[in-house]
Design a protein around this motif. Structure first.
Motif, PDB file in Angstrom:
ATOM      1  N   ALA A  93       0.828  -1.214   0.000  1.00 28.76           N
ATOM      2  CA  ALA A  93       0.000   0.000   0.000  1.00 28.76           C
ATOM      3  C   ALA A  93       0.859   1.259   0.000  1.00 28.76           C
ATOM      4  N   PRO A  96       1.551   6.965   0.348  1.00 28.71           N
ATOM      5  CA  PRO A  96       0.610   6.080  -0.353  1.00 28.71           C
ATOM      6  C   PRO A  96       0.630   6.383  -1.853  1.00 28.71           C
ATOM      7  N   THR A 120      -2.505  10.486  -5.891  1.00 29.14           N
ATOM      8  CA  THR A 120      -3.874  10.713  -6.377  1.00 29.14           C
ATOM      9  C   THR A 120      -4.024  12.166  -6.860  1.00 29.14           C
ATOM     10  N   TRP A 139      -1.480  14.076  -3.067  1.00 34.31           N
ATOM     11  CA  TRP A 139      -2.443  13.227  -2.351  1.00 34.31           C
ATOM     12  C   TRP A 139      -3.654  14.067  -1.990  1.00 34.31           C
ATOM     13  N   TRP A 151      -8.555  10.244   3.210  1.00 37.14           N
ATOM     14  CA  TRP A 151      -7.653  10.276   2.058  1.00 37.14           C
ATOM     15  C   TRP A 151      -8.306   9.546   0.889  1.00 37.14           C
ATOM     16  N   ALA A 156      -8.335   7.114  -2.007  1.00 38.59           N
ATOM     17  CA  ALA A 156      -7.517   5.954  -2.378  1.00 38.59           C
ATOM     18  C   ALA A 156      -7.239   5.967  -3.877  1.00 38.59           C
TER      19      ALA A 156
END
Lengths: 81, 146
Positions: A50, A76, A79, B121, B132, B134
């Motif tokens: 992850a 992570p 995005t 992010w 958050w 994903a």
């Protein structure tokens, strides 16, 4: 070397960056060292799949060598956009 | 080629007009902008974190690759960070090429790589709390076509 954390990795560990004195040969060795430190690191690194890692601001793999490296960042999957 | 990472809002119209102005060789300019959208009715804002230093170099690498692959005359990437309200523009890309196919494809390539190779992010602030966003498998899969 400087170790940086972003997004929920930063939240789980509780700090955005720290100086780590390590002889770890690879990123994975560094992860194992950090995991052994405290529970909050174990929580952040529980599932390596992850996570992503950048070494000196270049995306790389967990088997990347750390010789001569100044900065390692864990985060992570991105995005953006 | 220009890459900007900023917390300030940008003027999409002004940026697009400035990018398109004075082009003699480029027959095609494609622009895209991403907007904070509220899908489920509970989103209040989006917080975007980034990795200062790496973000700029990652975007520059991605844009350079697009310029080379599609022989672009120019490329522009603007991406914001910090807190953005619903309806605000998060980012934009623009590409200029001799032909529209190259301009469209390069813009799509930029968007696909921005999604999962640039260190941003997103965190959704909703009425129920903050979470958050994903990464989606489709975003990673989208890279395989390039």
């Amino acid at each position: 070397m400087d170790v940086l954390y972003f997004a929920w990795v930063r939240e789980r560990i509780g700090i955005p960056r720290e100086a780590v004195d390590t002889q770890a040969a690879t990123v994975m060795d560094l992860v194992d060292e950090l995991r052994g430190k405290e529970e909050r690191y174990e929580a952040a690194f529980a599932d390596i799949s992850a996570l992503r890692v950048a070494v000196d601001q270049q995306l790389t793999d967990f088997d990347a060598p750390l010789s001569g490296v100044r900065e390692v960042a864990f985060f992570p999957p991105m995005t953006g956009g | 080629m220009r890459v900007a990472v900023q917390d300030a809002a940008f003027d999409f119209g002004a940026e697009a007009a400035a990018f398109a102005e004075g082009r003699a060789v480029s027959g095609a300019v494609v622009t895209f902008t991403g907007i904070v959208r509220d899908v489920d009715g509970g989103l209040q804002a989006m917080e975007i974190e980034h990795y200062p230093g790496m973000t700029e170099s990652a975007l520059t690498d991605i844009a350079s690759e697009a310029v080379t692959r599609w022989s672009l005359e120019d490329a522009l990437v603007i991406h914001r960070h910090g807190r953005l309200e619903v309806g605000e523009m998060i980012m934009m890309v623009a590409t200029a090429a001799r032909h529209r196919k190259d301009a469209f494809e390069a813009a799509e390539f930029l968007m696909d790589y921005l999604k999962s190779r640039a260190p941003f992010w997103k965190r959704e602030i909703t009425t129920d709390g903050a979470e958050w966003v994903a990464a989606r498998d489709e975003d990673e899969d989208a890279l395989t076509r390039w």
